[in-house]
Design an enzyme around this catalytic site. Structure first.
Site, PDB file in Angstrom:
ATOM      1  N   ARG A 113    -112.654   9.388 -14.572  1.00 26.81           N
ATOM      2  CA  ARG A 113    -112.025   8.163 -15.051  1.00 26.81           C
ATOM      3  C   ARG A 113    -112.911   6.983 -14.685  1.00 26.81           C
ATOM      4  O   ARG A 113    -113.440   6.902 -13.572  1.00 26.81           O
ATOM      5  CB  ARG A 113    -110.633   7.975 -14.429  1.00 26.81           C
ATOM      6  CG  ARG A 113    -109.523   8.749 -15.132  1.00 26.81           C
ATOM      7  CD  ARG A 113    -109.218   8.160 -16.493  1.00 26.81           C
ATOM      8  NE  ARG A 113    -108.204   8.892 -17.231  1.00 26.81           N
ATOM      9  CZ  ARG A 113    -108.471   9.833 -18.131  1.00 26.81           C
ATOM     10  NH1 ARG A 113    -109.725  10.176 -18.369  1.00 26.81           N
ATOM     11  NH2 ARG A 113    -107.503  10.424 -18.794  1.00 26.81           N
ATOM     12  N   GLU A 146    -113.596   0.612 -22.202  1.00 21.55           N
ATOM     13  CA  GLU A 146    -114.123   1.452 -23.273  1.00 21.55           C
ATOM     14  C   GLU A 146    -113.726   0.877 -24.626  1.00 21.55           C
ATOM     15  O   GLU A 146    -112.588   0.420 -24.780  1.00 21.55           O
ATOM     16  CB  GLU A 146    -113.595   2.886 -23.117  1.00 21.55           C
ATOM     17  CG  GLU A 146    -114.064   3.539 -21.823  1.00 21.55           C
ATOM     18  CD  GLU A 146    -113.593   4.988 -21.668  1.00 21.55           C
ATOM     19  OE1 GLU A 146    -112.903   5.492 -22.587  1.00 21.55           O
ATOM     20  OE2 GLU A 146    -113.913   5.607 -20.639  1.00 21.55           O
ATOM     21  N   HIS A 202    -117.170   9.233 -23.684  1.00 20.85           N
ATOM     22  CA  HIS A 202    -115.890   9.835 -23.282  1.00 20.85           C
ATOM     23  C   HIS A 202    -115.585  11.079 -24.114  1.00 20.85           C
ATOM     24  O   HIS A 202    -114.540  11.194 -24.760  1.00 20.85           O
ATOM     25  CB  HIS A 202    -114.748   8.831 -23.402  1.00 20.85           C
ATOM     26  CG  HIS A 202    -113.586   9.154 -22.494  1.00 20.85           C
ATOM     27  ND1 HIS A 202    -112.767   8.200 -21.972  1.00 20.85           N
ATOM     28  CD2 HIS A 202    -113.116  10.334 -22.031  1.00 20.85           C
ATOM     29  CE1 HIS A 202    -111.840   8.767 -21.217  1.00 20.85           C
ATOM     30  NE2 HIS A 202    -112.029  10.068 -21.239  1.00 20.85           N
TER      31      HIS A 202
END
Length: 534
Positions: A234, A263, A282
């Site tokens: 994370r 993000e 990601h």
């Protein structure tokens, strides 16, 4: 009427098919909806299942008057207003195990890409160069990998690290020594101790207050010169700014990042400009297998929550270490005992209890008490549908109303026994019960009276003088009213004194029957407890 489920964000079809196969579920599968359109539609649904694209905001949850379950086909729930979901009694379910292998494999994909300079090698070949001499890399064999967080993904990383011939160390204060031994992992006593030994540090923890900034400037400075840092968990666990500075100084040789505080990663981020960093957008869970797994896991859990009230997978219900099904009998008898105590005290004039005391036998003590206390609170706090009171929000609502909760173990109870005591307005009543894996739960005590009855659908609790004829008159009255008796237990403290009868009956008992029971000779009170659960 079937439960309605809204599925969005391109959840894998295998998961959606599980929901569609249930005749009690009506499934609408739609693309990711704009905020305003979702706000307009959400009030029609009992559950929503999606991925990360749909924001489950506080506003959305408050609009969703029917919503019982939020399903997240993935691990993180950063897009869900968890506090509001808990307040409203809405279960939030994720799929923490489905992407385990995908992430663990990617860890070694990016590490090998980094230490063997694969991005540069590919770029040079596409540019028509043959830069073999400048692409000297290193091997994983013999290196020490330091794993922060030895949960599902961390454990799979450890297994693969062994296959590469690495020395495997880990830091996780919440994992037992036996787990380290099974995985053949050296236990680091502290994070600093892990950093002192590791050539490569990889983090695999959730993002919490405890782990935010866990690897910051101080920790990076402590890492061996030339070390490598990987974060595929994370964004925010590793301080990106501190990492960029350590990379620029050369103290940290390289980094592999798949997650970021914000993000998508900003175009002008310093990390984008560093040659010794592998950046991916990601994609840890971005395999066909992982997407199928998380969709199936999440949809199965949503299905079970709607159809069977199975909340063991809910992130915002008390943790029970996978014992949800095993604890169902204990939860049932706890709810029944609390409901009986509340009904009897209400008939005595108590408007609201001020304190609930839960005592458990030895086999139900410990972590299970949090769940059992929530079960008791849910049974006494009322049935206001607007609040959707249930196992998830019972504790929060009780606290908001000033209800004191006392929980403890009692050696006086059998190992699988529970006792719920309510107190308020100078009145107090305790009701005890027992459960077992083999038989139905039974109530064993009401106040000072020893009883033995299965609290099935409806209980009638009578107080009367201990004189002949009362049982016959009660049975006749109920028979004439069409009320079928399942069990009748009579208890007394002394011959000729006060007695208590507990009558388990089928179906409902209306106010008229209750009043006629109260009017019988020698009957002093009659309370009817209609249980909400089947």
């Amino acid at each position: 009427m079937p439960f309605r489920v809204l599925v969005t964000d391109d959840v894998d079809r295998d998961g959606v098919a599980l929901l569609e196969a249930e005749p009690q579920l009506s499934v609408d599968e739609v693309p990711t909806l704009p905020k305003e359109e979702l706000l307009e539609r959400i009030g029609d649904y009992d559950a929503i299942v999606g991925r990360s694209a749909t924001k489950i905001s506080a506003e959305l949850l408050r609009r969703a008057k029917r919503l019982r379950v939020v399903g997240r086909a993935g691990v993180g729930v950063d897009n869900v207003a968890m506090d509001v979901a808990t307040e409203l009694g809405i279960a939030v379910i994720n799929a923490p195990a489905g992407n385990t292998i995908a992430v663990a494999e990617l860890v070694f994909g990016v590490l090998i890409s980094l230490i063997r300079h694969l991005p540069r090698a590919v770029e040079s070949m596409r540019a028509g160069r043959w830069d073999r001499s400048s692409l000297l890399g290193t091997e994983l064999l013999g290196k020490t990998i330091g794993i922060v967080g030895l949960g599902r993904i961390g454990s799979e990383v450890a297994a693969r690290a062994h296959a590469f011939g690495m020395q495997v160390h880990a830091f996780d204060p919440y994992v037992a020594d036996a787990r380290f031994t099974t995985l053949r992992v050296h236990r680091a006593a502290t994070l600093d101790a892990l950093l002192d030994e590791a050539d490569i540090v990889t983090v695999h923890t959730p993002l919490t207050d405890e782990t935010t900034g866990l690897i910051g400037r101080r920790e990076l400075a402590r890492l061996r010169p030339g070390g490598i840092v990987a974060n595929l968990a994370r964004g925010g666990i590793v301080d990106d700014g501190a990492l960029a500075a350590a990379l620029e100084s050369g103290h940290v040789k390289g980094a592999a990042l798949d997650v970021y505080v914000a993000e998508p990663l900003a175009a002008d981020s310093a990390l984008r400009k560093l040659p010794n960093v592998i950046l991916t957008p990601h994609i840890g869970a971005s395999t066909a297998e992982a997407q199928r797994n998380v969709a199936v896991d999440a949809c199965a859990a949503v299905r079970d929550a709607l159809l069977s009230n199975e909340l063991g997978r809910s992130m915002n219900v008390a943790a029970v270490d996978g014992q949800w099904r095993e604890l169902q009998p204990a939860m049932l008898v706890t709810r029944r005992a609390a409901a009986v105590a509340r009904a009897l005290l209400a008939d005595m004039g108590m408007r609201a209890p001020q304190r609930l005391t839960l005592r458990c036998g030895a086999s139900l003590a410990g972590g299970q008490q949090a769940l059992l206390s929530a079960a008791a609170l849910g049974a006494i706090e009322g049935t206001a549908e607007a609040e959707r009171l249930n196992m998830i929000n019972a504790r929060a609502l009780a606290e908001a109303r000033g209800l004191e909760l006392v929980v403890g173990e009692s050696a006086a109870l059998p190992p699988l026994g529970v006792e719920v005591s309510l107190r308020g307005a100078m009145q107090e009543l305790a009701v005890a019960g027992i459960t077992s894996a083999e038989g139905a739960p039974r109530l064993t005590r009401i106040g000072g009276f020893r009883v033995d009855v299965n609290p099935r659908q409806t209980l009638i609790v009578l107080t009367n003088r201990d004189v002949p004829g009362v049982i016959g008159r009660v049975g006749t009255l109920l028979g004439d009213a069409g009320v079928n008796i399942a069990e009748y237990h009579q208890a007394r403290l002394a011959q000729g004194g006060e007695a208590l009868a507990v009558v388990s009956v089928d179906g409902r008992v209306d106010a008229g029957v209750r009043q006629r029971l109260c009017d019988l000779p020698d009957v002093q009170s009659a309370s009817v407890v209609q249980f909400r659960e089947a």
